[in-house]
Structures are given as C-alpha cells and as structure tokens.
Design a protein around this motif. Structure first.
Motif, short mmCIF file in Angstrom:
data_model
loop_
_atom_site.label_atom_id
_atom_site.label_comp_id
_atom_site.label_asym_id
_atom_site.label_seq_id
_atom_site.Cartn_x
_atom_site.Cartn_y
_atom_site.Cartn_z
N ALA A 48 0.82 -1.21 0.00
CA ALA A 48 0.00 0.00 0.00
C ALA A 48 0.85 1.26 0.00
CB ALA A 48 -0.93 0.00 1.21
N LEU A 49 2.01 1.20 0.67
CA LEU A 49 2.90 2.35 0.66
C LEU A 49 3.40 2.66 -0.75
CD1 LEU A 49 5.01 1.69 3.89
CD2 LEU A 49 3.45 3.61 3.50
N VAL A 50 3.65 1.62 -1.53
CA VAL A 50 4.07 1.82 -2.92
C VAL A 50 2.93 2.47 -3.71
CG1 VAL A 50 4.78 0.68 -5.05
CG2 VAL A 50 5.66 -0.12 -2.85
N VAL A 51 1.73 1.94 -3.53
CA VAL A 51 0.56 2.49 -4.23
C VAL A 51 0.34 3.94 -3.83
CG1 VAL A 51 -1.93 2.29 -4.55
CG2 VAL A 51 -0.52 0.22 -4.43
N VAL A 52 0.45 4.21 -2.53
CA VAL A 52 0.24 5.57 -2.02
C VAL A 52 1.30 6.52 -2.59
CG1 VAL A 52 0.36 7.02 0.04
CG2 VAL A 52 -0.93 4.89 0.09
N ALA A 53 2.56 6.10 -2.57
CA ALA A 53 3.63 6.96 -3.05
C ALA A 53 3.46 7.29 -4.53
CB ALA A 53 4.99 6.29 -2.81
N VAL A 54 3.14 6.26 -5.34
CA VAL A 54 2.98 6.47 -6.78
C VAL A 54 1.77 7.34 -7.08
CG1 VAL A 54 2.50 5.33 -8.98
CG2 VAL A 54 4.17 4.34 -7.41
N THR A 55 0.65 7.01 -6.46
CA THR A 55 -0.59 7.75 -6.72
C THR A 55 -0.50 9.19 -6.23
OG1 THR A 55 -1.79 5.67 -6.41
CG2 THR A 55 -3.09 7.67 -6.51
N SER A 56 0.00 9.37 -5.01
CA SER A 56 0.11 10.72 -4.46
C SER A 56 1.12 11.56 -5.22
CB SER A 56 0.51 10.66 -2.98
OG SER A 56 -0.47 9.99 -2.23
#
Length: 260
Positions: A48-56
């Motif tokens: 989720a941290l990867v998803v959050v970093a990329v999306t944000s």
C-alpha cells in the motif's frame, strides 16, 4: 487472469476515492490487498505504501501545475514526520498480523466517523475559507506543527496509509492553509512519508507479490484522474457519505477478522 482483474478493479476504486475526496484511497487499498489478493497484513501495508507513493506523487504533479501546493509549509510538516514514519515502518515488521489488522480497522472506523461528522470548525473553513482560515504567512506554534506531522508520519509508517483524511484537517487547523491548498500540500506530505516508511522496510523478510502491486498502482493512478473529474460533477458531501459508509463496513469486517 482473475488475480490481474481483481488488482485492476481494486486499484481503480482506491484511486477513485483518492481523486474524488483528496484522501482515503489507501484506507481501501490495504483491505483490498488482504482480502481480494491474499496478501498478509505486513505485505499489504508495504504494498500500500508503494501504491500511495505512486498515486500521491502523480496527483502532486497535477496540483503543483495548478499552484495549490504550499511547498515550504508542506516540507516543514513532512520533515517532522519522516523519522516517525521510518521508525513506524521498522516497528510494523515486528507486529503480529492480528494486531496490525485490528489497528487498521480502528483507524478506518475513525476515518469514516470523521467523514460522517466533520467538525464545526472544518465546516466553516470549507464554506468560508477566505474568512475562516489564517494565511500561510501566519506563524502557528512550531510544537503543534511538529506534533501533527510526527503523528501522521507514525501512522503512515506502521499502517501503510497515506493519511490524507488526517493530513488535510491538520494542514487547515494547525498550519492554517486554505482547504484547496491543504489538499494539494497534503499530497507532498503523504508522498514523502510513504517513501520514508518504504525505505525503513527495505530488506525486510516480508514477501510482496509485485506482479499484483504493479497493475494495482497503475489502475489507482488512472482512477485518481477519473475521481477528480467525478468530484467536479457530484456533490462532495454525497461522495463522502457513501465512502464513509463503505469504510465503516470494511472496518467492522476487519475487526471481526482480527479477533477471531
């Protein structure tokens, strides 16, 4: 093929929430990774941290072009959370799965309640931002900024969520930004905290299926763009209530799963 479709669908819904509401996508990402894609809680929070970093990070670029990011305020706020985010990321690896699931369920419930019952101060700021919110040039107490930034960083590190639903109110109430600037600036804070938490988890023994994370993140980015357009067409209050009710259901399910 079914795993790929699940990843794409779940990622799109998470991104849609982020784009439409300015936060909350990662709160959906973790349970989706656990219950739809079979990740362990530790692996789900890392992914989720990867998803959050990329999306944000992608959304941050768009807000920067629109001039809604207050770089100085965001960097100061984020700096206070970098060490707690890194420590939280390291601590998360040692926590039992049931504890992680239960803590995440509690956080999701808090987020849902905040969305259903916004504070009176926040309501005033949303309705009359020019009159109710201090200008960024004002000087709120450094200790308050540091405390809010550190708390958000710790939450990001341990639970793998961006915390937009916490960052935006903090940037409005503590730092004194207007709502529109707070949403854009929160993306800077979330991106930096997520990267710090990921760095702390590097080299851990947690196994993550990156072949599922990649399409999930890609769909989340595309969903965020659609969510931004959706927010311009529908009532933000209605969207928020629907999302909050769904989040309460997810929180209840995860809490039951944690105590079984």
């Amino acid at each position: 093929m079914s795993g790929l479709l699940l990843a794409l669908g779940a990622g799109a819904v998470s991104g849609l929430a982020l784009g439409a509401l300015g936060g909350g996508g990662s709160v959906l990402a973790v349970p989706a990774l656990i219950y739809l894609l079979g990740f362990t809680p530790a692996a789900a929070t890392t992914a989720a941290l990867v998803v959050v970093a990329v999306t944000s990070g992608t959304a941050l670029a768009a807000h920067a072009r629109e001039g809604t990011v207050r770089w100085r305020a965001g960097l100061v706020f984020a700096a206070a959370g970098l060490v707690p985010a890194a420590v939280g990321g390291a601590v998360s690896r040692q926590l039992p799965s049931a504890l992680l699931t239960g803590a995440f369920a509690a956080l999701a419930a808090v987020a849902a309640v905040r969305m259903l019952r916004p504070s009176a101060a926040a309501a005033v700021r949303m309705l009359r931002p020019s009159a109710a919110v201090r200008d960024e040039a004002a000087s709120p107490r450094a200790s308050r900024i540091a405390g809010a930034g550190a708390g958000l960083g710790a939450v990001t590190g341990v639970l793998g969520v961006g915390g937009g639903f916490l960052a935006v109110p903090a940037l409005v109430n503590v730092v004194g930004l207007r709502m529109r600037a707070a949403v854009g600036t929160s993306l800077l804070v979330i991106t930096l905290n997520s990267v710090a938490a990921l760095a702390a988890r590097a080299g851990s023994a947690v196994v993550v299926d990156w072949s599922a994370v990649a399409p999930f993140a890609a769909a989340a980015v595309l969903g965020a763009w659609d969510g931004k357009r959706l927010a311009g067409r529908l009532s933000s209050d209605s969207l928020q209530r629907v999302f909050a009710c769904a989040l309460l259901a997810v929180a209840a399910f995860m809490l039951v799963d944690a105590v079984r």
